[in-house]
Design a protein around this motif. Structure first.
Motif, PDB file in Angstrom:
ATOM      1  N   SER A  29     -18.393 -12.038 -44.579  1.00 57.46           N
ATOM      2  CA  SER A  29     -19.160 -10.796 -44.597  1.00 57.46           C
ATOM      3  C   SER A  29     -18.808  -9.940 -43.378  1.00 57.46           C
ATOM      4  O   SER A  29     -18.890 -10.404 -42.240  1.00 57.46           O
ATOM      5  CB  SER A  29     -20.649 -11.105 -44.614  1.00 57.46           C
ATOM      6  OG  SER A  29     -21.391  -9.919 -44.649  1.00 57.46           O
ATOM      7  N   ALA A  30     -18.379  -8.720 -43.609  1.00 56.97           N
ATOM      8  CA  ALA A  30     -17.994  -7.764 -42.559  1.00 56.97           C
ATOM      9  C   ALA A  30     -16.881  -8.285 -41.656  1.00 56.97           C
ATOM     10  O   ALA A  30     -16.774  -7.910 -40.500  1.00 56.97           O
ATOM     11  CB  ALA A  30     -19.205  -7.367 -41.734  1.00 56.97           C
ATOM     12  N   ARG A  31     -16.037  -9.158 -42.165  1.00 61.14           N
ATOM     13  CA  ARG A  31     -14.986  -9.761 -41.354  1.00 61.14           C
ATOM     14  C   ARG A  31     -13.590  -9.288 -41.732  1.00 61.14           C
ATOM     15  O   ARG A  31     -12.695  -9.261 -40.894  1.00 61.14           O
ATOM     16  CB  ARG A  31     -15.067 -11.286 -41.492  1.00 61.14           C
ATOM     17  CG  ARG A  31     -14.147 -11.993 -40.547  1.00 61.14           C
ATOM     18  CD  ARG A  31     -14.448 -13.462 -40.495  1.00 61.14           C
ATOM     19  NE  ARG A  31     -13.441 -14.119 -39.698  1.00 61.14           N
ATOM     20  CZ  ARG A  31     -12.929 -15.295 -39.980  1.00 61.14           C
ATOM     21  NH1 ARG A  31     -13.361 -15.963 -41.022  1.00 61.14           N
ATOM     22  NH2 ARG A  31     -12.016 -15.817 -39.224  1.00 61.14           N
ATOM     23  N   ALA A  32     -13.367  -8.922 -42.973  1.00 60.61           N
ATOM     24  CA  ALA A  32     -12.035  -8.503 -43.410  1.00 60.61           C
ATOM     25  C   ALA A  32     -11.641  -7.208 -42.714  1.00 60.61           C
ATOM     26  O   ALA A  32     -12.407  -6.253 -42.676  1.00 60.61           O
ATOM     27  CB  ALA A  32     -12.004  -8.327 -44.917  1.00 60.61           C
ATOM     28  N   SER A  33     -10.466  -7.203 -42.135  1.00 54.70           N
ATOM     29  CA  SER A  33     -10.026  -6.025 -41.393  1.00 54.70           C
ATOM     30  C   SER A  33      -8.788  -5.369 -41.991  1.00 54.70           C
ATOM     31  O   SER A  33      -8.492  -4.226 -41.690  1.00 54.70           O
ATOM     32  CB  SER A  33      -9.754  -6.383 -39.938  1.00 54.70           C
ATOM     33  OG  SER A  33      -8.699  -7.305 -39.862  1.00 54.70           O
ATOM     34  N   SER A  34      -8.060  -6.092 -42.810  1.00 62.06           N
ATOM     35  CA  SER A  34      -6.902  -5.524 -43.486  1.00 62.06           C
ATOM     36  C   SER A  34      -6.706  -6.256 -44.802  1.00 62.06           C
ATOM     37  O   SER A  34      -7.220  -7.353 -44.993  1.00 62.06           O
ATOM     38  CB  SER A  34      -5.651  -5.605 -42.604  1.00 62.06           C
ATOM     39  OG  SER A  34      -5.418  -6.916 -42.169  1.00 62.06           O
ATOM     40  N   LEU A  35      -5.976  -5.630 -45.714  1.00 63.61           N
ATOM     41  CA  LEU A  35      -5.774  -6.250 -47.025  1.00 63.61           C
ATOM     42  C   LEU A  35      -4.474  -5.776 -47.629  1.00 63.61           C
ATOM     43  O   LEU A  35      -3.941  -4.734 -47.265  1.00 63.61           O
ATOM     44  CB  LEU A  35      -6.947  -5.945 -47.964  1.00 63.61           C
ATOM     45  CG  LEU A  35      -7.243  -4.485 -48.296  1.00 63.61           C
ATOM     46  CD1 LEU A  35      -6.475  -4.031 -49.519  1.00 63.61           C
ATOM     47  CD2 LEU A  35      -8.725  -4.324 -48.531  1.00 63.61           C
ATOM     48  N   VAL A  36      -3.990  -6.577 -48.568  1.00 64.07           N
ATOM     49  CA  VAL A  36      -2.813  -6.236 -49.357  1.00 64.07           C
ATOM     50  C   VAL A  36      -3.177  -6.529 -50.803  1.00 64.07           C
ATOM     51  O   VAL A  36      -3.704  -7.601 -51.113  1.00 64.07           O
ATOM     52  CB  VAL A  36      -1.571  -7.068 -48.948  1.00 64.07           C
ATOM     53  CG1 VAL A  36      -0.399  -6.761 -49.858  1.00 64.07           C
ATOM     54  CG2 VAL A  36      -1.212  -6.808 -47.501  1.00 64.07           C
ATOM     55  N   VAL A  37      -2.912  -5.574 -51.696  1.00 68.36           N
ATOM     56  CA  VAL A  37      -3.189  -5.741 -53.125  1.00 68.36           C
ATOM     57  C   VAL A  37      -1.860  -5.878 -53.842  1.00 68.36           C
ATOM     58  O   VAL A  37      -0.925  -5.108 -53.603  1.00 68.36           O
ATOM     59  CB  VAL A  37      -3.997  -4.552 -53.680  1.00 68.36           C
ATOM     60  CG1 VAL A  37      -4.245  -4.704 -55.167  1.00 68.36           C
ATOM     61  CG2 VAL A  37      -5.318  -4.416 -52.935  1.00 68.36           C
ATOM     62  N   GLY A  38      -1.784  -6.862 -54.720  1.00 63.91           N
ATOM     63  CA  GLY A  38      -0.558  -7.139 -55.450  1.00 63.91           C
ATOM     64  C   GLY A  38      -0.244  -6.099 -56.514  1.00 63.91           C
ATOM     65  O   GLY A  38      -1.097  -5.316 -56.926  1.00 63.91           O
ATOM     66  N   ALA A  39       0.999  -6.137 -56.972  1.00 59.36           N
ATOM     67  CA  ALA A  39       1.445  -5.247 -58.037  1.00 59.36           C
ATOM     68  C   ALA A  39       0.633  -5.500 -59.300  1.00 59.36           C
ATOM     69  O   ALA A  39       0.284  -6.636 -59.611  1.00 59.36           O
ATOM     70  CB  ALA A  39       2.933  -5.466 -58.302  1.00 59.36           C
ATOM     71  N   LYS A  40       0.319  -4.438 -60.025  1.00 59.94           N
ATOM     72  CA  LYS A  40      -0.444  -4.500 -61.273  1.00 59.94           C
ATOM     73  C   LYS A  40      -1.848  -5.047 -61.082  1.00 59.94           C
ATOM     74  O   LYS A  40      -2.432  -5.612 -62.004  1.00 59.94           O
ATOM     75  CB  LYS A  40       0.305  -5.303 -62.326  1.00 59.94           C
ATOM     76  CG  LYS A  40       1.651  -4.720 -62.687  1.00 59.94           C
ATOM     77  CD  LYS A  40       2.337  -5.537 -63.750  1.00 59.94           C
ATOM     78  CE  LYS A  40       3.721  -4.977 -64.030  1.00 59.94           C
ATOM     79  NZ  LYS A  40       4.428  -5.778 -65.022  1.00 59.94           N
ATOM     80  N   CYS A  41      -2.408  -4.934 -59.884  1.00 64.36           N
ATOM     81  CA  CYS A  41      -3.769  -5.385 -59.601  1.00 64.36           C
ATOM     82  C   CYS A  41      -4.563  -4.266 -58.955  1.00 64.36           C
ATOM     83  O   CYS A  41      -3.989  -3.326 -58.404  1.00 64.36           O
ATOM     84  CB  CYS A  41      -3.765  -6.580 -58.643  1.00 64.36           C
ATOM     85  SG  CYS A  41      -3.189  -8.108 -59.380  1.00 64.36           S
TER      86      CYS A  41
END
Length: 83
Positions: A52-64
């Protein structure tokens, strides 16, 4: 950070998104720390314990597409991310 097409673990299964606990203003130090893997077709109304409130960056895959909400149980403002 990995590219959208790089989101495959060692066993080759598909991953739709990865959220990272650590971030940095320096690109080569982004996407570090603990990783939360989001498999295809996931529907998670609550963040797992400790995220909770910890994610600071993300990557989303192709077709998602990844949709996140500001409140619990899919309430509040939402934001959509894609590759």
């Amino acid at each position: 950070c990995p590219t959208a097409t790089d989101l495959r673990p060692a066993n080759g299964t598909r991953v739709c998104a990865q959220l990272y606990a650590d971030n940095s203003p320096y690109y080569d130090q982004c996407c570090a720390g603990d990783v939360l893997v989001v498999p295809p077709d996931s529907d998670v109304p609550y963040m797992p314990y400790g995220w909770s409130a910890r994610a600071s960056s993300l990557v989303v895959g192709a077709k998602c597409e990844l949709t996140v909400w500001s409140g619990r149980a899919k309430t509040g403002k939402s934001r959509h991310f894609s590759a």
